[in-house]
Design an enzyme around this catalytic site. Structure first.
Site, PDB file in Angstrom:
ATOM      1  N   CYS A   1       0.806  -1.224   0.000  1.00  0.00           N
ATOM      2  CA  CYS A   1       0.000   0.000   0.000  1.00  0.00           C
ATOM      3  C   CYS A   1       0.840   1.276   0.000  1.00  0.00           C
ATOM      4  O   CYS A   1       0.330   2.350  -0.314  1.00  0.00           O
ATOM      5  CB  CYS A   1      -0.952   0.000   1.196  1.00  0.00           C
TER       6      CYS A   1
ATOM      7  N   HIS B   1      -3.327   7.149   2.358  1.00  0.00           N
ATOM      8  CA  HIS B   1      -3.719   5.863   1.766  1.00  0.00           C
ATOM      9  C   HIS B   1      -5.056   5.430   2.362  1.00  0.00           C
ATOM     10  O   HIS B   1      -5.241   5.432   3.578  1.00  0.00           O
ATOM     11  CB  HIS B   1      -2.650   4.808   2.037  1.00  0.00           C
TER      12      HIS B   1
ATOM     13  N   ASN C   1     -10.055  -0.382  -0.020  1.00  0.00           N
ATOM     14  CA  ASN C   1      -8.606  -0.268  -0.068  1.00  0.00           C
ATOM     15  C   ASN C   1      -8.105  -0.799  -1.409  1.00  0.00           C
ATOM     16  O   ASN C   1      -8.191  -1.998  -1.678  1.00  0.00           O
ATOM     17  CB  ASN C   1      -7.994  -1.077   1.080  1.00  0.00           C
TER      18      ASN C   1
END
Lengths: 339, 76
Positions: free
Chosen positions: A110, A255, A285
């Protein structure tokens, strides 16, 4: 001379999966998912669409946004490559008509897009490349177990790309200094155990790995605590390195893993919650794609304005994290939809 | 010392909840906390008082008084 953002483009697959859809097959609910993550729906690949397809569309839109065809390097940040070997980037470059340019992948989960921005900045400022196309692309839901209620509701698919070229430090789009870090001692807290060299098909005793070992596993508590802690510390370092204060920031582009992580990071930074940008409700996500998807969503809806100061921060498996500050440029943007 | 009122102030500031009429024997669950809220509360206490509540200790905490007693004990 410094590296500046010249273009942005994103793409999501056409298939939308709501929390209610997920609740039909898992012991969970729309309310439970929304309250703990902020997620309401997500785009998921189905059928033939894969990471490279998303990467190509996002890359093409970023090139159109930058209004240039002089790309001399393609970097793809991905956690869901088409194959273990080779990298995705050479084929993406070929499909984009960028014959013979340098092309490779980076893997930093990520945090991959932030690591990619730092890498691109380094190449541009050192003169090794003039203009880099950085793409974060994921069909990661193919690596998540549909029967695991701790992970399946969290993830979505998509891609985002950025064209990074040469410019001046006081120019809109200038990418500032980075804080990057990692802590491999906690790698097991968020990982896919099998499928790599350590546990290819069978383990060291010759036993076939459990099927879950081929999918992502997560210790949510450890991830949550470390995400908050590292994103906060990294953000503070990046803001200081760029001679700014938290008060001078217009947006936190974090993020999009969990809205509550972002809210807690903002609280720790003493940043007003109204400055926390988020599109997690619509995307879940999307790993390396989440930062450019968020930037494009906010720029395309005119919430992001040229000249605004953005704190970009990310945390992910590894653990790895990174932060920087960007002055948002005046860019042409395009819708994110597949067609 | 760490008082119940100080804890209530942290909860009201951090979580935007009205806990003014809540007593010390009220459970965190009853005021709407889930597992993530408990982590956030621990983080907020750490930020303001420098006291870190370990994962194991957090599992034994259920009421507001439990939090107050834990933090008071660490501060003394």
């Amino acid at each position: 001379m410094t590296a500046v953002i010249r273009g942005i483009g994103v793409c999501v697959p056409p298939n939308i999966v709501t929390n209610d859809d997920i609740s039909k097959t898992l012991d969970t609910s729309d309310l439970w998912i929304r309250e703990r993550t902020g997620i309401e729906r997500r785009y998921m690949v189905d059928g033939e669409i894969s990471t490279m397809d998303l990467a190509i569309k996002a890359g093409l839109r970023a090139i159109e946004s930058a209004q240039t065809n002089k790309i001399d390097m393609v970097i793809v940040a991905t956690t869901s490559p088409e194959r273990l070997c080779p990298a995705v980037a050479p084929e993406v470059a070929d499909k984009l008509g960028l014959k013979g340019v340098a092309a490779y992948d980076i893997t930093s989960a990520c945090a991959g897009f932030v690591y990619g921005m730092a890498t691109a900045k380094g190449f541009v400022e050192s003169g090794i490349a003039d203009t880099v196309l950085l793409i974060g692309a994921e069909a990661f839901t193919k690596f998540v177990n549909k029967d695991d209620r701790t992970t399946w509701p969290i993830f979505g698919d998509g891609a985002g790309a950025m064209v990074i070229g040469k410019g001046e430090p006081d120019e809109l789009g200038a990418i500032g200094q980075f804080d990057l870090g990692a802590d491999g001692s906690l790698s097991d807290a968020l990982c896919t155990h099998a499928g790599g060299a350590r546990q290819r098909v069978k383990d060291s005793l010759g036993q076939h790995a459990q099927s879950q070992a081929y999918y992502l596993s997560m210790n949510g508590r450890v991830v949550y605590e470390n995400a908050v802690s590292q994103m906060t510390q990294s953000s503070l370092k990046a803001v200081r390195q760029n001679d700014l204060t938290i008060e001078e920031l217009d947006w936190m582009i974090g993020h999009q893993a969990n809205i509550r992580i972002l809210q807690t990071v903002a609280y720790e930074l003493d940043l007003p919650e109204c400055k926390v940008a988020s599109n997690i409700a619509d995307h879940g996500n999307t790993l390396t794609a989440s930062i450019p998807l968020l930037l494009n969503d906010y720029a395309h809806s005119n919430q992001l304005k040229p000249g605004q100061k953005l704190l970009i921060t990310a945390f992910g498996a590894g653990f790895s994290w990174g932060s920087t500050v960007v002055t948002w440029p005046d860019l042409r943007t395009y819708p994110k939809e597949w067609n | 010392m760490f008082s119940l009122n100080e804890l209530k102030t942290i909860i009201e500031t951090r979580f935007k909840m009205d806990v003014s009429t809540t007593s010390g024997d009220t459970s965190l669950e009853d005021i709407g906390f889930d597992s993530l809220s408990q982590l956030d509360l621990a983080q907020a206490i750490h930020k303001q008082h420098g006291i870190k509540i370990s994962d194991d200790d957090m599992e034994s905490i259920s009421t507001l008084d439990d939090v107050v007693n834990y933090v008071s004990g660490k501060l003394s």
